[in-house]
Design a protein around this motif. Structure first.
Motif, PDB file in Angstrom:
ATOM      1  N   GLN A  36       0.838  -1.196   0.000  1.00 16.18           N
ATOM      2  CA  GLN A  36       0.000   0.000   0.000  1.00 16.18           C
ATOM      3  C   GLN A  36       0.878   1.252   0.000  1.00 16.18           C
ATOM      4  O   GLN A  36       1.854   1.332   0.742  1.00 16.18           O
ATOM      5  CB  GLN A  36      -0.927   0.019   1.216  1.00 16.18           C
ATOM      6  N   THR A  37       0.501   2.212  -0.825  1.00 18.96           N
ATOM      7  CA  THR A  37       1.222   3.472  -0.944  1.00 18.96           C
ATOM      8  C   THR A  37       0.252   4.622  -0.760  1.00 18.96           C
ATOM      9  O   THR A  37      -0.861   4.592  -1.311  1.00 18.96           O
ATOM     10  CB  THR A  37       1.891   3.587  -2.327  1.00 18.96           C
ATOM     11  N   GLU A  38       0.665   5.628   0.009  1.00 21.45           N
ATOM     12  CA  GLU A  38      -0.164   6.819   0.242  1.00 21.45           C
ATOM     13  C   GLU A  38       0.625   8.063  -0.132  1.00 21.45           C
ATOM     14  O   GLU A  38       1.848   8.115   0.057  1.00 21.45           O
ATOM     15  CB  GLU A  38      -0.582   6.902   1.719  1.00 21.45           C
ATOM     16  N   ILE A  39      -0.100   9.072  -0.612  1.00 13.66           N
ATOM     17  CA  ILE A  39       0.547  10.335  -0.966  1.00 13.66           C
ATOM     18  C   ILE A  39      -0.492  11.450  -0.977  1.00 13.66           C
ATOM     19  O   ILE A  39      -1.628  11.233  -1.397  1.00 13.66           O
ATOM     20  CB  ILE A  39       1.246  10.237  -2.345  1.00 13.66           C
ATOM     21  N   PRO A  40      -0.142  12.652  -0.500  1.00 12.86           N
ATOM     22  CA  PRO A  40      -1.048  13.784  -0.668  1.00 12.86           C
ATOM     23  C   PRO A  40      -1.205  14.125  -2.150  1.00 12.86           C
ATOM     24  O   PRO A  40      -0.241  14.079  -2.925  1.00 12.86           O
ATOM     25  CB  PRO A  40      -0.350  14.925   0.092  1.00 12.86           C
ATOM     26  N   LEU A  41      -2.403  14.489  -2.543  1.00  9.96           N
ATOM     27  CA  LEU A  41      -2.676  14.830  -3.932  1.00  9.96           C
ATOM     28  C   LEU A  41      -1.791  15.983  -4.394  1.00  9.96           C
ATOM     29  O   LEU A  41      -1.261  15.972  -5.520  1.00  9.96           O
ATOM     30  CB  LEU A  41      -4.156  15.209  -4.085  1.00  9.96           C
ATOM     31  N   ALA A  42      -1.598  16.985  -3.531  1.00  7.34           N
ATOM     32  CA  ALA A  42      -0.776  18.138  -3.897  1.00  7.34           C
ATOM     33  C   ALA A  42       0.654  17.717  -4.200  1.00  7.34           C
ATOM     34  O   ALA A  42       1.307  18.281  -5.091  1.00  7.34           O
ATOM     35  CB  ALA A  42      -0.795  19.173  -2.775  1.00  7.34           C
ATOM     36  N   LYS A  43       1.161  16.731  -3.457  1.00  7.19           N
ATOM     37  CA  LYS A  43       2.534  16.284  -3.681  1.00  7.19           C
ATOM     38  C   LYS A  43       2.647  15.396  -4.928  1.00  7.19           C
ATOM     39  O   LYS A  43       3.675  15.409  -5.607  1.00  7.19           O
ATOM     40  CB  LYS A  43       3.039  15.535  -2.448  1.00  7.19           C
ATOM     41  N   LEU A  44       1.596  14.642  -5.222  1.00  7.71           N
ATOM     42  CA  LEU A  44       1.608  13.872  -6.466  1.00  7.71           C
ATOM     43  C   LEU A  44       1.663  14.826  -7.654  1.00  7.71           C
ATOM     44  O   LEU A  44       2.445  14.626  -8.594  1.00  7.71           O
ATOM     45  CB  LEU A  44       0.371  12.981  -6.541  1.00  7.71           C
ATOM     46  N   TYR A  45       0.851  15.880  -7.606  1.00 16.59           N
ATOM     47  CA  TYR A  45       0.901  16.875  -8.677  1.00 16.59           C
ATOM     48  C   TYR A  45       2.282  17.514  -8.760  1.00 16.59           C
ATOM     49  O   TYR A  45       2.827  17.700  -9.857  1.00 16.59           O
ATOM     50  CB  TYR A  45      -0.168  17.952  -8.457  1.00 16.59           C
ATOM     51  N   ALA A  46       2.862  17.850  -7.612  1.00 12.84           N
ATOM     52  CA  ALA A  46       4.183  18.486  -7.603  1.00 12.84           C
ATOM     53  C   ALA A  46       5.237  17.570  -8.218  1.00 12.84           C
ATOM     54  O   ALA A  46       6.139  18.031  -8.918  1.00 12.84           O
ATOM     55  CB  ALA A  46       4.575  18.874  -6.181  1.00 12.84           C
ATOM     56  N   GLY A  47       5.136  16.281  -7.953  1.00 13.90           N
ATOM     57  CA  GLY A  47       6.077  15.348  -8.542  1.00 13.90           C
ATOM     58  C   GLY A  47       5.924  15.244 -10.051  1.00 13.90           C
ATOM     59  O   GLY A  47       6.901  15.090 -10.779  1.00 13.90           O
ATOM     60  N   LEU A  48       4.683  15.355 -10.527  1.00 15.46           N
ATOM     61  CA  LEU A  48       4.432  15.235 -11.955  1.00 15.46           C
ATOM     62  C   LEU A  48       4.767  16.513 -12.723  1.00 15.46           C
ATOM     63  O   LEU A  48       5.323  16.461 -13.819  1.00 15.46           O
ATOM     64  CB  LEU A  48       2.955  14.885 -12.190  1.00 15.46           C
TER      65      LEU A  48
END
Length: 445
Positions: A378-390
């Motif tokens: 299982q992997t969790e991430i804040p949506l804002a940080k996923l966008y920042a990574g992309l």
């Protein structure tokens, strides 16, 4: 002659001798690398920095806390840039930023600038890092940056002992432990042991002065990382040095602090006027090994809401882009995911609400599969940080990725999200910076 050495921040230094000035790994930002906050805190006088006359900039490697385009953007474009990097893309980006005098550093090939001889030395991870051997005013200074010492390099450097000064990376960050805290080992609340090879390495160099260097930052004030990522204190390092090298002097250099180094000794010098200390400067790290990390839902609430377009980009990646990216990558032979596995990715918005995506993975194949009842990984991430990574090139250590269920024998960075975000993502942070700088310049015109 004397050699004046001044601390900028983190791994950044100014060396001055006989009217010439060179700069190492300059960062003129706080925060930098998106969420690295200067520790101790400082602010920068940017108009003064824009007026700086610099004879050359030396960059030890491509990581964004050492090579930041927002900082380089403040310097005269005629400034020579010397960079250790094995990939041409970053040199091209620096030239696109406007610097025309850009040079690739090679191990053991000296660069001569007036009174300075700067010799890149091989680090343990030679594909990424380099160290700097600086010779000036009859002195030898070793800037280890935040690299690990290569044994052969140590043999090469030991004959220069006693070194006049060594800038030593004293902090051993626990990046993997904060990504997978359920797997981290916290056997004791006592201070963790320093790396066992350090005494022998430092004793071989036999420096007169040792500066605790690099990792001069913490995360956001609310971040649990501040008590889990940084296990070594200045106090612990100084005590260890007193035992290992009783004749050496540990010299703490906070941002802006300057010293004049000579064969006779070390003397305080005028601080850098464009680095302005803010608040208490002799702060220390506060490691708490028994700290229970907050849930990702709570962490995600600290980040602002994304726009609908940004949200769509991130969620579309989870539905389609991630699958495409995963299939085109080559799976490591010993990957945990070589066998069939259920994987769950949970993405948390600014209100702490999770959207879950379940995938069935077998080797190089991946597919969305909502029928998976109990995902093994299982992997969790804040949506804002996923966008920042992309979209913004954000690095892994600031994204608050959380992994659960990874068995002890599995490599945490084998995580499908981590691989899809960071495989073949070289210089993404600098490229994103360059786009923003070019957009500002276009708007100004």
């Amino acid at each position: 002659m004397t050699l004046k050495i001044s601390r900028i921040l983190h791994a950044g230094y100014v060396f001055e001798c006989a009217g010439r000035r060179i700069v190492f790994d300059p960062v003129f930002e706080n925060p930098f690398s998106r969420n690295c906050h200067a520790f101790p805190s400082v602010r920068f006088d940017l108009p003064q920095i824009r007026q700086l006359q610099v004879d050359a900039v030396f960059i030890s490697h491509f990581h964004d806390d050492h090579c930041s385009f927002e900082s380089l953007d403040l310097l005269d474009r005629a400034t020579p840039i010397y960079l250790y990097c094995l990939f041409d893309e970053l040199f091209d980006l620096i030239r696109e930023l406007g610097f025309s005098n850009v040079h690739a550093l090679k191990v053991d090939e000296p660069v001569h600038l007036g009174p300075f001889e700067v010799i890149p030395r091989r680090a343990l991870d030679a594909d990424v890092d380099s160290m700097f051997h600086v010779r000036a005013a009859g002195l030898n200074v070793l800037n280890v940056v935040d690299a690990w010492m290569d044994p052969q390099t140590l043999e090469q450097l030991a004959p220069y002992a006693p070194w006049d000064m060594v800038l030593w990376p004293f902090q051993t960050m626990r990046e993997v432990d904060v990504i997978a805290p359920s797997r981290a080992s916290h056997a004791s609340s006592a201070a963790p042991a320093l790396p066992e090879e350090w005494p022998q390495q430092l004793q071989a160099l036999a420096p007169r002065y040792v500066v605790p260097s690099s990792c001069q930052f913490v995360q956001e004030p609310w971040s649990w990382y501040n008590h889990a990522m940084f296990p070594v204190t200045y106090r612990q390092f100084a005590a260890a040095l007193a035992e290992w090298l009783p004749h050496a002097q540990v010299v703490r250099m906070n941002p802006s602090v300057s010293f004049e180094l000579s064969a006779q000794g070390l003397a305080a010098a005028a601080p850098l006027p464009w680095v302005i200390p803010v608040g208490e400067q002799d702060v220390d790290f506060d490691y708490r090994p028994e700290l229970v990390p907050p849930p990702t839902a709570q962490i995600a609430r600290h980040f602002a809401a994304l726009t609908p377009e940004q949200t769509a980009l991130a969620l579309d990646f989870c539905r389609a882009g991630l699958l495409h990216k995963y299939r085109e990558m080559e799976l490591p032979e010993d990957s945990y995911f070589a066998a069939a596995c259920g994987w769950q990715l949970s993405v948390y918005d600014h209100e702490g609400r999770a959207q879950q995506f379940r995938y069935r993975i077998h080797g190089d194949e991946i597919a969305l599969d909502d029928s998976i009842a109990t995902p093994q990984w299982q992997t969790e991430i804040p949506l804002a940080k996923l966008y920042a990574g992309l979209a913004l090139g954000e690095s892994l250590t600031s994204m608050y990725v959380r992994i659960d269920g990874a068995p002890p024998e599995a490599d945490v960075v084998d995580d499908p999200l981590i691989r899809c975000l960071f495989n073949d993502a070289f210089a993404a942070y600098q490229a994103a910076q360059l786009r923003r700088i070019q957009a500002r310049m276009a708007a100004a015109d």
